[in-house]
Design a protein around this motif. Sequence first.
Motif: not given
Length: 178
Positions: A36, A61-63, A69, A81-84, A160, A162-163
Motif C-alpha cells: 500500500n 482490498v476492493f474494486t 474510481w 490503482e484499481r484496488y482500494w 467488490t 478482492y481480498k
Amino acid sequence: MRKLSRRKCVLTLFFWLVLALPFLFRQQMPGLFIRNDTESMPLGFYVILPDRPIKAGDIVVFTPPQELWQLANDRGWTAGERYWLKEVAAVEGDKYTITDTGIYINGRYAGPVASVDRQGQPLPQLRGTFQVKPGQFLPLATYRPSSFDGRYFGELPLTTVYKHVYPLFTMKLLEVFY
C-alpha cells in the motif's frame, strides 16, 4: 546526536529490505502480500489472508465502482490503482449516520466529514441515517480522516471485495521503534 541501537539498525534495515522486494520482483508477488502506497491506510505491506466472511474491523482490498474510481483518479487521489484498501466500518444490519460534522457507526463517532477536498473542490455529500443492507459493507479509512470513503458514497456490495489483508510491516509499525 542520538546513537541508534543495534536492534533499531537491524529493524530499519529489515524494513527497507521488505520495502524493496516488490520492486525487485516487479511488484508482483501474487498470493503473498499487497503493497500500500496510498495515504488512506498506513504505508507498507499487508499479508493476504484466506477468504472468510467479512466483519467490522477487517481490512479489505476492493474494486470501487467505475464512477467512484473515475472521480478519485480525475482528482489525482490514485496513481491509476484499481484496488482500494480500507477498513470495514459497518456490515449488514449496522446503522450509520452522516452529518455535516461527522460519521457515526451504531451511535459512536467514527470520524469527521468534509465538504471539500484538499484542493477546495466539493466532495459528494451523503447525509442521513442508513442501515447497511444485506450483501453490503461500509468502507472507511479512520487512519486518514481526509480519505475518500464511505462517508462520501455510502456502502458498497460485498462482491467488490478482492481480498482480506492484515498489516505485516507498515510505517505505523516502524514508529513504535523510534
